[in-house]
Structures are given as structure tokens and as C-alpha cells.
Design an enzyme around this catalytic site. Structure first.
Site, mmCIF file in Angstrom:
data_model
loop_
_atom_site.group_PDB
_atom_site.id
_atom_site.type_symbol
_atom_site.label_atom_id
_atom_site.label_comp_id
_atom_site.label_asym_id
_atom_site.label_seq_id
_atom_site.Cartn_x
_atom_site.Cartn_y
_atom_site.Cartn_z
ATOM 1 N N ASN A 217 29.648 43.048 54.937
ATOM 2 C CA ASN A 217 28.821 42.281 54.112
ATOM 3 C C ASN A 217 29.047 40.731 54.233
ATOM 4 O O ASN A 217 29.611 40.361 55.257
ATOM 5 C CB ASN A 217 29.560 42.600 52.572
ATOM 6 C CG ASN A 217 31.039 42.321 52.804
ATOM 7 O OD1 ASN A 217 31.224 41.021 52.754
ATOM 8 N ND2 ASN A 217 31.813 43.129 52.540
ATOM 9 N N ASP A 313 40.549 52.425 47.052
ATOM 10 C CA ASP A 313 40.151 50.926 46.029
ATOM 11 C C ASP A 313 41.677 50.468 45.996
ATOM 12 O O ASP A 313 42.487 50.548 45.360
ATOM 13 C CB ASP A 313 39.814 51.333 44.760
ATOM 14 C CG ASP A 313 39.530 49.929 43.872
ATOM 15 O OD1 ASP A 313 40.078 48.972 43.999
ATOM 16 O OD2 ASP A 313 38.607 49.867 43.159
ATOM 17 N N LYS A 344 35.494 46.408 34.550
ATOM 18 C CA LYS A 344 36.440 46.412 35.880
ATOM 19 C C LYS A 344 37.736 45.869 35.405
ATOM 20 O O LYS A 344 38.907 46.689 35.860
ATOM 21 C CB LYS A 344 35.960 45.672 36.968
ATOM 22 C CG LYS A 344 34.985 46.263 37.666
ATOM 23 C CD LYS A 344 34.226 45.208 38.808
ATOM 24 C CE LYS A 344 33.120 45.807 39.563
ATOM 25 N NZ LYS A 344 32.620 45.240 40.533
HETATM 26 O O1 PMT Z 1 34.255 35.018 51.236
HETATM 27 P P1 PMT Z 1 33.220 34.206 50.522
HETATM 28 O O2 PMT Z 1 31.893 33.888 51.393
HETATM 29 O O3 PMT Z 1 33.632 32.740 49.935
HETATM 30 O O4 PMT Z 1 32.655 34.905 49.151
HETATM 31 C C1 PMT Z 1 33.372 34.951 48.001
HETATM 32 C C2 PMT Z 1 33.098 36.437 47.284
HETATM 33 C C3 PMT Z 1 31.704 36.506 46.638
HETATM 34 C C4 PMT Z 1 33.443 37.549 48.323
HETATM 35 C C5 PMT Z 1 34.319 36.302 46.316
HETATM 36 O O5 PMT Z 1 34.186 35.346 45.399
HETATM 37 C C6 PMT Z 1 34.365 38.028 45.443
HETATM 38 O O6 PMT Z 1 33.714 38.095 44.502
HETATM 39 N N1 PMT Z 1 34.989 39.022 46.060
HETATM 40 C C7 PMT Z 1 35.104 40.220 45.576
HETATM 41 C C8 PMT Z 1 33.987 40.895 46.231
HETATM 42 C C9 PMT Z 1 33.911 42.515 45.711
HETATM 43 O O7 PMT Z 1 34.115 43.200 46.619
HETATM 44 O O8 PMT Z 1 33.907 42.613 44.336
HETATM 45 P P2 PMT Z 1 33.490 44.155 43.707
HETATM 46 O O9 PMT Z 1 33.148 43.868 42.364
HETATM 47 O O10 PMT Z 1 32.780 45.194 44.757
HETATM 48 O O11 PMT Z 1 34.976 44.488 43.777
HETATM 49 C C10 PMT Z 1 36.060 44.380 42.692
HETATM 50 C C11 PMT Z 1 37.172 44.271 42.998
HETATM 51 O O12 PMT Z 1 38.040 45.282 43.743
HETATM 52 C C12 PMT Z 1 37.589 42.938 43.948
HETATM 53 O O13 PMT Z 1 38.635 42.121 43.616
HETATM 54 C C13 PMT Z 1 37.691 43.655 45.210
HETATM 55 O O14 PMT Z 1 38.560 42.844 46.283
HETATM 56 C C14 PMT Z 1 38.570 44.741 44.907
HETATM 57 N N2 PMT Z 1 38.342 46.136 45.773
HETATM 58 C C15 PMT Z 1 36.862 46.684 45.774
HETATM 59 C C16 PMT Z 1 36.638 47.806 46.755
HETATM 60 C C17 PMT Z 1 37.870 48.463 47.340
HETATM 61 N N3 PMT Z 1 37.939 49.400 48.105
HETATM 62 N N4 PMT Z 1 39.240 47.648 47.171
HETATM 63 C C18 PMT Z 1 39.514 46.695 46.636
HETATM 64 O O15 PMT Z 1 40.239 46.125 46.378
#
Ligand code: PMT
Length: 412
Positions: A217, A313, A344
Site C-alpha cells: 500500500n 490483526d 474499531k
Molecule cells: O505512512 P504514512 O504515509 O505517513 O501514512 C500514514 C498512515 C495513513 C498509514 C497512518 O496514519 C495510518 O492510518 N495507519 C494505519 C493504517 C491502517 O492500516 O489502518 P486500518 O484502519 O486498516 O487498521 C486499523 C489498525 O489496525 C491500525 O492501527 C493498523 O496498524 C492495525 N492493523 C491492521 C491490520 C492488521 N493485520 N494488523 C494491524 O495491526
């Protein structure tokens, strides 16, 4: 204005570089002393044209160090010892030249050498002509320093010594001390997160399709790295488990590079046991190819079907730990930001979540700026669009505030 006294002395190494604002260093030393800090001063050669070492020696009660190659001074507390001694390195004023030398990683005088040798948080209070401040070279140096976790206080707008107006005036000593929050930096134990261990995930993950291709991504790592720097600047021991990113680890932050979600999970779970805070800023791929091809996939078929399986996750796993760390998640959404983020927060049982809109014209992935809506059980705060380093500072302050509110006994 806060005048909180530090019950246990914070050791501040004050660097003074050569600008007209060097005269404010005398007041700064006095004010630091009033707030209970122990101060040692290092001056650059140019700073001595604006202020005599004798003045700062009298105010700090210690010999002022000026030269790297001074056999007499090195026989006492040598420069490495001085770098180790400091809880905080504050450079005020920080000139354009000094910022350039720090950004380049030079060690061509005592102050720049100390800045490289110390693991203490580094804070700069820039002071220069407004055109010099706005010059792309200075702004690039600023961005590099902020990416490494250096905290920047100011400069302020206003009248300048050259008779012009604009951004470049050094903050007043009290403004600097209030921004540093020395009173809260020390609630008896030094910086607010001193002794606390923080684990952060950052960047994207790559999920191999074959030896040369992957699913990933747009995450650059900027948000997570900036936050790592901000939390390190608040005294925490910070480890970043990062997917592939072009960024260098912020100053004083340990970097654990990984590639896939499974590697990230293993690196996090191996280290989470002794962590006080966990922040998941990584954009972890939700799915991975079930069976990556061993050899490069040939393009001899008109269609190619990929079978994907769900990745673990990581954030949910950490949040579910019994007696786990204070856990902060991120939420990257393209719509209904607050509703999705709150779901979430609750579903994963988080202490806090920082939600951002992604995929639009501003903010989110791979952009210099971002905006966050931060939610926690019973509360919310909007952090407006700003450069990621500045936003990370604001988020770090909020994390510290909520963490200390939940764990008051650890702060005594
Ligand atoms: O890196 P940059 O270019 O500066 O961009 C920043 C960002 C947009 C990546 C950052 O601000 C951000 O939003 N990071 C989380 C991105 C994400 O995966 O969001 P999500 O809504 O899909 O996931 C929710 C949370 O679960 C996040 O904290 C993620 O790290 C965590 N997760 C998700 C899936 C997984 N398998 N394991 C996780 O730990």
C-alpha cells in the site's frame, strides 16, 4: 505561565549558537535554574561574538565548554561524558548554519559532536532572518531534523533585529520553558515518559506474490516515524517495527525492519512483554497470497487468480493481552471517519484510536501533512491538518496525557 519546580533536577545541556538572540541564553539559564534544572552550557565559536562564556558560567555555576579539542576541559568531563550526562539537549538560539550542520550530521565542533553522541531528546529554538528561515534549504534541513525526531520550538513571528518582520524570532525563554513543560517533564522523574518503553509499528507491509512481486500500500512511514520521534523526545525508550520505508530512524529510536505482516507480528509479539505503550501506525496488509510462487510467475495465462488469506490483526492481539500495554490504534478510512473509528476502538478494546481520512487530496498516506480525529472511551479531540511532525507532537502529548491519567500510580 507555568513555574513548576522540578523536584528532581533535570540535567539540561544548553547549546548556544551564533545569532543576536544569543543574549537571551543568559535569561534562559537563569530561568532553567529557577525551575530546578541543572544546566551546563556549550557555545559555538560564533556565539562567543554575541555573549561571553563568563556570563553563562556565572549564571550556570559551571565552566562553559566551547572547544572540542580542549585538553584541559576534556581531562574533566569529556565530551562523551557530557553527552551521556544530559537528560535534554536544548539549542537556543539555533541558527540556520547550526541547523544545516545538524541536518548533515556534521561533527565539526563541540556542539554538533554532542548532538550526535547523545541519546537525550534534542530540542531546537531556531532564530534567524525570516528569509533565511523560509529558504528551501533551511526548510529541507528542518524537515530532515523533524523526521529524526528533533523537536522544534518556534520561531515566532514579529519584529526582527534586522528591522524586518516575519517568522524567525527566537521564542522568549519562558515560552521555551513552557513548551518544554519542564514542570511536567519532571513529575519527580525527569521527562514525562522517562523509563517507559514504547513499541510502534510503522510503514507498509509487503506480501510476496512471487520472488519479485508483492501486494502493498501507499504508506511511507512518515506518520509512525514522526510519532516515534515525538515519544522519544518525551523521554521514552522507543522501538519502531517498520515495514519497508525510505526513512531513517528518528534520533534515539531503535529500528526493527520487517517486510511482511507475519514478520511484523513476530517482531511485535517478541518485544511486547516489557512495553508500557503500543502504537499501531503501520498500514498492515489485511490479506496475503496463500501460497507465494517459488519462481517468477509467467505471463502466459490471460487471467490470473490469486487466493488470499487473512493476516493476523497485530493490534487486536496486543489489545487482548492480559495486563498488556496502553494501546493506541490508527484507523485509515475513506468515509464515515468517526463511526468506523469508534467501532474499531470498541471492537478491538483499544485505549485510544487516531483516525485519518485516506485516499483524498489532503492528508493520509504518503503526504507531508495529515489531520487526525483522536477518540478514546468517553472522549474525542480533533487535531487539524498540519505537517506530520507537528501533528505527531500533538498526538504524543495526548497519548501521554491519557496514559498518565490511566496509570497515575506509575507516575509517582
Ligand atoms: O505512512 P504514512 O504515509 O505517513 O501514512 C500514514 C498512515 C495513513 C498509514 C497512518 O496514519 C495510518 O492510518 N495507519 C494505519 C493504517 C491502517 O492500516 O489502518 P486500518 O484502519 O486498516 O487498521 C486499523 C489498525 O489496525 C491500525 O492501527 C493498523 O496498524 C492495525 N492493523 C491492521 C491490520 C492488521 N493485520 N494488523 C494491524 O495491526
Amino acid at each position: 505561565m507555568s513555574t513548576a519546580f522540578c523536584p528532581v533536577s533535570i540535567k539540561v545541556l544548553l547549546g548556544v549558537s551564533g545569532g543576536i538572540a544569543a543574549y537571551k541564553a543568559a535569561e534562559l539559564v537563569r530561568r532553567l535554574g529557577e525551575r530546578g534544572a541543572e544546566v551546563r552550557v556549550v557555545m559555538t565559536a560564533a556565539a562567543r561574538s554575541f555573549m561571553t562564556p563568563l556570563t553563562l558560567q556565572a549564571l550556570s555555576g559551571h565552566e562553559v565548554r566551547c572547544d572540542l579539542l580542549d585538553p584541559g576541559a576534556e581531562a574533566g568531563m569529556d565530551h562523551i561524558e557530557l553527552a551521556r550526562w544530559a537528560d535534554l539537549v536544548l539549542v537556543a538560539p539555533a541558527t540556520a548554519d547550526l541547523m544545516a550542520r545538524l541536518a548533515a550530521g556534521l561533527a565539526d565542533d563541540l556542539l554538533t559532536t554532542l548532538a550526535l553522541a547523545t541519546t537525550a531528546p534534542l530540542v531546537l529554538a531556531p532564530a534567524m532572518n525570516h528569509r533565511m528561515w523560509r529558504h528551501p534549504a533551511t526548510q529541507e534541513n528542518l524537515a530532515r531534523l523533524q523526521d529524526r525526531g528533533v523537536r522544534i520550538l518556534g520561531p515566532a513571528q514579529g519584529d526582527q533585529a534586522c528591522g524586518e518582520q516575519g517568522p524567525g524570532r527566537m521564542l522568549e525563554p519562558d515560552e521555551i520553558l513552557d513548551a518544554l513543560a519542564l514542570g511536567t517533564l519532571s513529575s519527580g522523574i525527569g521527562p514525562r515518559l522517562a523509563g517507559r518503553r514504547v513499541l510502534i509499528t510503522a510503514g507498509p507491509t509487503r506480501e510476496a506474490l512471487d520472488p519479485v512481486r508483492y501486494i502493498s500500500n501507499r504508506s511511507s512511514g512518515h506518520m509512525g516515524y514522526a510519532l516515534a520521534g515525538s515519544l522519544a523526545a518525551r523521554g521514552a525508550e522507543v522501538v519502531v517495527v517498520s515495514g519497508p520505508s525510505a526513512l531513517a530512524a528518528p534520533h534515539g529510536v531503535e529500528l526493527v525492519p520487517v517486510e511482511s505482516a507475519l514478520e511484523m507480528e513476530a517482531a511485535v509479539m517478541a518485544r511486547i512483554g516489557d512495553c508500557d505503550l503500543f502504537v499501531a501506525a503501520a498500514a498492515v496488509s489485511d490479506y496475503r497470497p496463500q501460497a507465494p510462487a517459488r519462481q517468477k510467475i509467467k505471463k502466459d495465462q490471460t487471467e490470473l487468480n490469486l487466493r488470499l488469506v487473512k493476516n493476523p490483526d497485530i493490534l487486536a492481539q496486543v489489545a487482548a493481552l492480559v495486563q498488556g500495554p496502553f494501546t493506541v490504534g490508527f484507523a485509515a478510512e475513506t468515509q464515515d471517519l468517526e463511526a468506523h473509528a469508534r467501532t474499531k476502538l470498541t471492537a478491538k478494546g483499544l485505549d485510544m484510536i487516531a483516525a485519518n481520512l485516506v485516499g483524498g487530496e489532503t492528508g493520509g498516506f504518503d503526504r507531508a501533512e495529515n489531520a487526525l480525529l483522536v477518540l478514546w472511551p468517553g472522549g474525542r479531540r480533533s487535531l487539524p491538518l498540519s505537517p506530520k511532525a507537528r501533528l505527531a507532537d500533538a498526538l504524543a502529548d495526548l497519548i501521554v496525557e491519557r496514559y498518565l491519567a490511566q496509570a497515575p500510580s506509575q507516575d509517582s
